[in-house]
Write a protein that holds these residues in place. Sequence first.
Motif, mmCIF file in Angstrom:
data_model
loop_
_atom_site.group_PDB
_atom_site.id
_atom_site.type_symbol
_atom_site.label_atom_id
_atom_site.label_comp_id
_atom_site.label_asym_id
_atom_site.label_seq_id
_atom_site.Cartn_x
_atom_site.Cartn_y
_atom_site.Cartn_z
ATOM 1 N N LEU A 145 5.644 5.977 -14.011
ATOM 2 C CA LEU A 145 6.450 5.698 -12.822
ATOM 3 C C LEU A 145 6.168 6.718 -11.726
ATOM 4 C CD1 LEU A 145 9.974 4.682 -14.149
ATOM 5 C CD2 LEU A 145 8.373 3.290 -12.845
ATOM 6 N N ASN A 205 -3.888 -0.321 -4.082
ATOM 7 C CA ASN A 205 -3.536 0.983 -4.643
ATOM 8 C C ASN A 205 -4.749 1.519 -5.390
ATOM 9 O OD1 ASN A 205 -2.678 2.876 -6.726
ATOM 10 N ND2 ASN A 205 -0.624 2.446 -5.967
ATOM 11 N N VAL A 234 -5.283 3.938 -7.489
ATOM 12 C CA VAL A 234 -5.133 4.241 -8.912
ATOM 13 C C VAL A 234 -5.153 2.965 -9.746
ATOM 14 C CG1 VAL A 234 -3.590 5.207 -10.637
ATOM 15 C CG2 VAL A 234 -3.911 6.388 -8.484
ATOM 16 N N VAL A 286 3.409 7.929 -10.928
ATOM 17 C CA VAL A 286 2.218 7.557 -10.161
ATOM 18 C C VAL A 286 2.645 6.903 -8.852
ATOM 19 C CG1 VAL A 286 0.161 6.101 -10.117
ATOM 20 C CG2 VAL A 286 0.817 7.254 -12.220
ATOM 21 N N PHE A 287 3.705 6.072 -8.937
ATOM 22 C CA PHE A 287 4.138 5.298 -7.776
ATOM 23 C C PHE A 287 5.296 5.959 -7.036
ATOM 24 C CE2 PHE A 287 2.580 2.491 -11.141
ATOM 25 C CZ PHE A 287 1.399 2.106 -10.533
ATOM 26 N N LEU A 288 6.097 6.736 -7.754
ATOM 27 C CA LEU A 288 7.247 7.412 -7.137
ATOM 28 C C LEU A 288 7.050 8.919 -7.244
ATOM 29 C CD1 LEU A 288 10.059 5.227 -8.715
ATOM 30 C CD2 LEU A 288 9.507 5.310 -6.296
ATOM 31 N N LEU A 338 1.469 -4.107 -5.245
ATOM 32 C CA LEU A 338 0.962 -2.827 -4.718
ATOM 33 C C LEU A 338 -0.524 -2.971 -4.429
ATOM 34 C CD1 LEU A 338 2.716 -0.461 -7.249
ATOM 35 C CD2 LEU A 338 3.214 -0.566 -4.821
ATOM 36 N N ASN A 375 9.594 12.376 -7.209
ATOM 37 C CA ASN A 375 10.977 11.966 -7.423
ATOM 38 C C ASN A 375 11.645 12.998 -8.332
ATOM 39 O OD1 ASN A 375 13.233 10.743 -8.865
ATOM 40 N ND2 ASN A 375 12.684 8.889 -7.743
#
Lengths: 282, 282, 282, 282
Positions: B169, D176, D178, B171-173, D173, B176
């Motif tokens: 998670l 992206n 990645v 990777v995308f956030l 996404l 956080n």
Amino acid sequence: MANFKGHALPGSFFLLFGLWWSVKYPLRQCWRRGQPRGRSRLPQFFNRIDLVEGALKIFFAFVGIMAEQFVPDGPHGHLYNQEAKSWVKLMNWQHSTMYLFYGISGIADVLSMTSLPIPPGLDRLALSLALFVEGFLFYFHVHNRPPLDVHVHSLLLVAVFGGSISTLLEVFLRDNPVLELLRSSLAILQGTWFYQIGFVLFPLNGVQWDLTLHDNMMFVTMCFCWHYAVTLLIIGLNYSLVWFIIRRCSGRQINDMEIGLRKQPPSDRSSQKALLQDSEEE
Amino acid sequence: MANFKGHALPGSFFLLFGLWWSVKYPLRQCWRRGQPRGRSRLPQFFNRIDLVEGALKIFFAFVGIMAEQFVPDGPHGHLYNQEAKSWVKLMNWQHSTMYLFYGISGIADVLSMTSLPIPPGLDRLALSLALFVEGFLFYFHVHNRPPLDVHVHSLLLVAVFGGSISTLLEVFLRDNPVLELLRSSLAILQGTWFYQIGFVLFPLNGVQWDLTLHDNMMFVTMCFCWHYAVTLLIIGLNYSLVWFIIRRCSGRQINDMEIGLRKQPPSDRSSQKALLQDSEEE
Amino acid sequence: MANFKGHALPGSFFLLFGLWWSVKYPLRQCWRRGQPRGRSRLPQFFNRIDLVEGALKIFFAFVGIMAEQFVPDGPHGHLYNQEAKSWVKLMNWQHSTMYLFYGISGIADVLSMTSLPIPPGLDRLALSLALFVEGFLFYFHVHNRPPLDVHVHSLLLVAVFGGSISTLLEVFLRDNPVLELLRSSLAILQGTWFYQIGFVLFPLNGVQWDLTLHDNMMFVTMCFCWHYAVTLLIIGLNYSLVWFIIRRCSGRQINDMEIGLRKQPPSDRSSQKALLQDSEEE
Amino acid sequence: MANFKGHALPGSFFLLFGLWWSVKYPLRQCWRRGQPRGRSRLPQFFNRIDLVEGALKIFFAFVGIMAEQFVPDGPHGHLYNQEAKSWVKLMNWQHSTMYLFYGISGIADVLSMTSLPIPPGLDRLALSLALFVEGFLFYFHVHNRPPLDVHVHSLLLVAVFGGSISTLLEVFLRDNPVLELLRSSLAILQGTWFYQIGFVLFPLNGVQWDLTLHDNMMFVTMCFCWHYAVTLLIIGLNYSLVWFIIRRCSGRQINDMEIGLRKQPPSDRSSQKALLQDSEEE
């Protein structure tokens, strides 16, 4: 506490919190909607309520742990019996552990309301974790029991893990009205289902259910769905009630805003909703 | 290395990294919060730390692989015994493979800190992958063992796969704060649980556990939750400590900013938090 | 209703809705694309259609419940037979429960179209829930049946739970054209597969299938994929048809806009798509 | 086609596409990074390449279907043998079905590159679907086979479903970096693993593997991880190579931009990365 009361106690806690949430969140949503656009503030009132909620959680968790430990046939704090070379009342210890994590969730709630620099979303993560631990322990809880006993507890897990996932999403999508209602409904469902488990395993009229009959399992599965249908009805009624009362109290204000919205260059209905959602999410 | 040390070694690695992360991330979060709004920069200091962290990972992975291969009863680099027509010490090879992927994760960390055009998030993906490979190999690792042995390793998988998903998670956030704390806590949990596995399977006092007793499994499940409760306590203490020290050092600055925030048109508490989060996430 | 009609009835419902959605959503998407940029409004026409759709769902759910209860061999509203100490026609009760949740979904649709302050996304959550309940009940529905019977129903679950997850995503990603097409296709798939189940279990030509033959199971698995391939073809044809007709009707307008777009500083194709998507999502 | 060639054929397809993607995506990413900020356009060149890629997919799928149907021991288009009352060569039909969905994915790719109003993300959904169908059919493909045979195919499913989920994420996404690298790596892994399955089940040196030995299964699991480690190495090499060549060709331009970036008010490294990512994602 393998008796009716042992299931009614946690059931009442969840029912109480679920019903309370099904009033609190519509209240907050309606309040925000009633405000003019821009970053409207929630009255201090709402923060105090959240604080009380957290404190109550800690208190209930403490009561739950004490009850599990010090009922007459409880472990009274003893974990291992050196003489008998065996663990003491592991079931009660497991229940205590579940309550412990709800206590931690309560602490996270209270800390989030203070002015300390708690990362936002930590309270939801702690609640999601408490639900996960509850489901996790229940999952390994029901080995070597009759099929119907296993099945009613498995159905409970649907509500528990559903609540855990839904609350985890709230860490990232905070103040999403749909997720808040979903969490409220799953809490009520868990509450009523704890009662149902009590009724099935320890029938008040004394007539034992056949714990191996396949038809009983089919009925119980369906009954779980009916519980949720009733839960949705309760959520809907509470939502309507709150909305109706708020509308009464701050009446004219909302009407004005709605007219204001209608005067805007008319756009797609869904985008209008999106606007409303924006003002909710701030 | 089926002995206590073989579990203490990886346990120490995870514990070390978990504890370190539980200090590093609060430090970074508090630093950012202490800066005036806008795209504040982290001091070069933090980049150097990340570089050292990556280098240490590579070093530890190398040590781990060497240890697994060249302990007296290791495979010494031999994979297949042509004469006996059998694989040589597959267990050690599997452990080496696990270390290998942590080494790859370390390389990704180091590369991400250089000025090369690495896609952002690759370091987290590599870590998530290393955790996944660890869980993946452990999953097929424990066939034909006694129930309790299987169970303690299955519980480990909860921490491993939980960490893998949480890191994925990230990777995308990225950045956080909740996910960073979650990852730290799951690393500490993995570390302490490796020690617990060692204590259960190779007791220091010599009294063997009954590996088939259902009660032992129930206790171990609960014990896993207690480990996590203690982990949360450690995370909380480290967070408080860091926050307290930072506040001491850069004292006035934070106070000023907080007063600044309070002077803003007061808004909903959660939106205020969202603001803070924005400034953290930049 | 374990006969061909009992599978054709729900199949027809799903097929009808799937086909209708595969026309409605392309229509809405093309309409929006044909509008000049900025928050274009959908004609009131679309809201009325959604209202009718919701009302039809409620009506069909009502018809379904009545049919399940009051067919000659139905339970006629009796749940428990006190004399025989057994549940009455649980299968029909389960089907009624499934229809009930589709009715609730219809109510959520209708309410979302009114001017009441329903949280946006609630209609999709209700539909997702109805699909989940359908899958949930089917999952516990097929114990103690021949392998092929179990298998065709398990394949149905792929379409049902796939639809549930896809619709759940729409709660958060509303008006995403890909998700809308996915939902349409899974509804058609469910519809045609209900017919296929009917054909397999109650063959019209009277030649019974061997319900235990492994080859039959392999064929049925593959057949499920073929159903989806045909579904994709139908979706594609409907999309093309709608696009062709819209283009004919509002012809010049679209051309103008496309030329307008082409005149913009040329950019990456995917970013151009993103632009279009923006104007769709508003 | 249960022989070495039958595994080498699909393996080569996946390897080819994986290797190609591991060059194409770094190329696109580096190209964009080399452009000045703002919505830079990809040269028409990239669109033509995507078109060719889609056309190749359709062609390969067609070749695959034909090969499966018309090899000497294929079904030659016959599905059911009325006389023997049995299905004809279901294995070949299943493989044809897999190829069919890759063909559909190719069609979606080609359509996405035309000026037709295809919803963005449909090409990725179609690819994700093709991978899902492949995994879905393989899952029911391997009943009643020796343990090692089942195991090597199960490991394949990890790559297949991993690729399906990763590609599904790309619907939402898009671009992206990645996720693009992850997809490339999983395609290469699938390709090399198909070859490995061929080597294990139909050894070239004629020495059969013991398909029931637990050690063989442990080795194969580990071997799968090694394949992925090598895949990552290949991806890394290709990425470096592309980056090095691009840097050589458009040398000065990139340097200028980098200096430009460094001149900006210095900010957190991760935010700088986020900037770069923005310019990539456009």
